[in-house]
Design a protein around this motif. Sequence first.
Motif, PDB file in Angstrom:
ATOM      1  N   VAL A 139       0.869  -1.189   0.000  1.00  0.00           N
ATOM      2  CA  VAL A 139       0.000   0.000   0.000  1.00  0.00           C
ATOM      3  C   VAL A 139       0.897   1.228   0.000  1.00  0.00           C
ATOM      4  N   GLY A 140       0.291   2.361  -0.297  1.00  0.00           N
ATOM      5  CA  GLY A 140       1.002   3.623  -0.149  1.00  0.00           C
ATOM      6  C   GLY A 140       0.828   4.174   1.251  1.00  0.00           C
ATOM      7  N   ALA A 141       1.314   5.371   1.465  1.00  0.00           N
ATOM      8  CA  ALA A 141       1.263   5.999   2.788  1.00  0.00           C
ATOM      9  C   ALA A 141       0.027   6.886   2.908  1.00  0.00           C
ATOM     10  N   LEU A 142      -0.164   7.404   4.115  1.00  0.00           N
ATOM     11  CA  LEU A 142      -1.184   8.411   4.372  1.00  0.00           C
ATOM     12  C   LEU A 142      -0.507   9.651   4.936  1.00  0.00           C
ATOM     13  N   SER A 170       0.723   5.275  -5.292  1.00  0.00           N
ATOM     14  CA  SER A 170      -0.599   5.785  -4.928  1.00  0.00           C
ATOM     15  C   SER A 170      -0.674   5.931  -3.420  1.00  0.00           C
ATOM     16  N   PRO A 171      -1.513   6.850  -2.933  1.00  0.00           N
ATOM     17  CA  PRO A 171      -1.812   6.853  -1.497  1.00  0.00           C
ATOM     18  C   PRO A 171      -2.584   5.583  -1.135  1.00  0.00           C
ATOM     19  N   LEU A 172      -2.592   5.245   0.141  1.00  0.00           N
ATOM     20  CA  LEU A 172      -3.366   4.088   0.607  1.00  0.00           C
ATOM     21  C   LEU A 172      -4.851   4.284   0.340  1.00  0.00           C
ATOM     22  N   LEU A 173      -5.318   5.504   0.562  1.00  0.00           N
ATOM     23  CA  LEU A 173      -6.751   5.802   0.468  1.00  0.00           C
ATOM     24  C   LEU A 173      -6.943   6.971  -0.484  1.00  0.00           C
ATOM     25  N   PRO A 187      -0.448   0.232 -14.803  1.00  0.00           N
ATOM     26  CA  PRO A 187       0.389  -0.969 -15.007  1.00  0.00           C
ATOM     27  C   PRO A 187       1.314  -1.313 -13.838  1.00  0.00           C
ATOM     28  N   GLU A 188       2.038  -0.322 -13.299  1.00  0.00           N
ATOM     29  CA  GLU A 188       2.980  -0.633 -12.224  1.00  0.00           C
ATOM     30  C   GLU A 188       2.244  -1.055 -10.950  1.00  0.00           C
ATOM     31  N   ILE A 189       1.143  -0.358 -10.645  1.00  0.00           N
ATOM     32  CA  ILE A 189       0.376  -0.701  -9.450  1.00  0.00           C
ATOM     33  C   ILE A 189      -0.270  -2.067  -9.622  1.00  0.00           C
ATOM     34  N   ALA A 191       0.785  -4.504 -11.413  1.00  0.00           N
ATOM     35  CA  ALA A 191       1.831  -5.530 -11.333  1.00  0.00           C
ATOM     36  C   ALA A 191       2.187  -5.829  -9.880  1.00  0.00           C
ATOM     37  N   ALA A 192       2.288  -4.762  -9.065  1.00  0.00           N
ATOM     38  CA  ALA A 192       2.624  -4.961  -7.646  1.00  0.00           C
ATOM     39  C   ALA A 192       1.514  -5.715  -6.923  1.00  0.00           C
ATOM     40  N   LEU A 193       0.260  -5.327  -7.156  1.00  0.00           N
ATOM     41  CA  LEU A 193      -0.857  -5.966  -6.454  1.00  0.00           C
ATOM     42  C   LEU A 193      -1.040  -7.410  -6.931  1.00  0.00           C
ATOM     43  N   ASP A 194      -0.756  -7.684  -8.192  1.00  0.00           N
ATOM     44  CA  ASP A 194      -0.780  -9.073  -8.662  1.00  0.00           C
ATOM     45  C   ASP A 194       0.337  -9.882  -8.002  1.00  0.00           C
ATOM     46  N   ARG A 195       1.482  -9.256  -7.853  1.00  0.00           N
ATOM     47  CA  ARG A 195       2.637  -9.921  -7.230  1.00  0.00           C
ATOM     48  C   ARG A 195       2.340 -10.282  -5.780  1.00  0.00           C
TER      49      ARG A 195
END
Length: 315
Positions: A139-142, A170-173, A187-189, A191-195
């Motif tokens: 996740v990203g930060a807040l 991306s931010p978390l929320l 695409p990058e996000i 790829a990370a969430l699929d990983r």
Amino acid sequence: MTDADHARLLVEVSRDYYLDNRSKVDIASARGISRFQVARLLAEAREAGVVRIEISPPAHLDTDRAHRLADRLGAREVVIAGAGGSPAATRESVARALAGVVAAHVREGATLGVSWSRTIELAVRHLDPLPACDVVQLVGALPVDGSGDSLDMIQAFRRMPGVRTWPVWSPLLVADPGTAAGMRRQPEIAAALDRADDLDLAVVAVGAWTAAGSTVFPQVTGEERRAATAAGTVAECSGRLFDADGRRVVTPLDSRVVGVTYDQLVRTPEVVTAGYGREAAPGLRAAVAGGIATTVVCDDAAADALEHLLDSAPA
């Protein structure tokens, strides 16, 4: 000298030495005996049970306590860090302990998922270079007081030789479900969430579902808060809510989170979770019960509260 006199001497010499911190030389001089006689009297006092020495390590060094707590929780491991003199100092202590646990668990070729919290952010600063592995940002930060930048955190891993990173830009929320869906398609996000489906180890933090306990709680609307509370939420992990038994709580908030899902965390073989303060205990317990956490890193206060919860639980 009668037996009673000798027994009295054992008590008096022991009191002088152990309670009043007088040296053997001073005691010998005051009583007109040699320091070797004083040493023999002290040894006799211990053998006779007149003096009983108990060594009580601080709670965070009491590995037996941590093992017992892990067994009672059903966790693979519990690590108890020392409390600091302030919330910031305690967070620092837990972060150092968390860094040690992460370093001990990561193996070459592993896929490590790293969530965001102020404690995890600090822990990364204490990490020595890891073996060659993949690091997935979960996740990203807040934007909260005391936090840095989650992108800086992932860059710290990128600078380690042999480490590949999968960032979440991306931010978390985010503000609304449409924006979140769009971010998750980047695409990058994506790829990370699929990983995150193939993690060997994840590092996350658990926050109590209160204004002080969670960085997410103050960021949500009153309606989202009420819906979460009414559904039995006790804590959140990476923006995902769960109840006292560790069951996922689904609310409209889910659609605004850009990050790892509850199910992905449950499927991860090893999840190290951190929390500190008494308020964190119900969430830590629930995280283990629900399969979100296998290892718990906490402070003395959280460990005390966990023990109390377990003591008071119905048989």
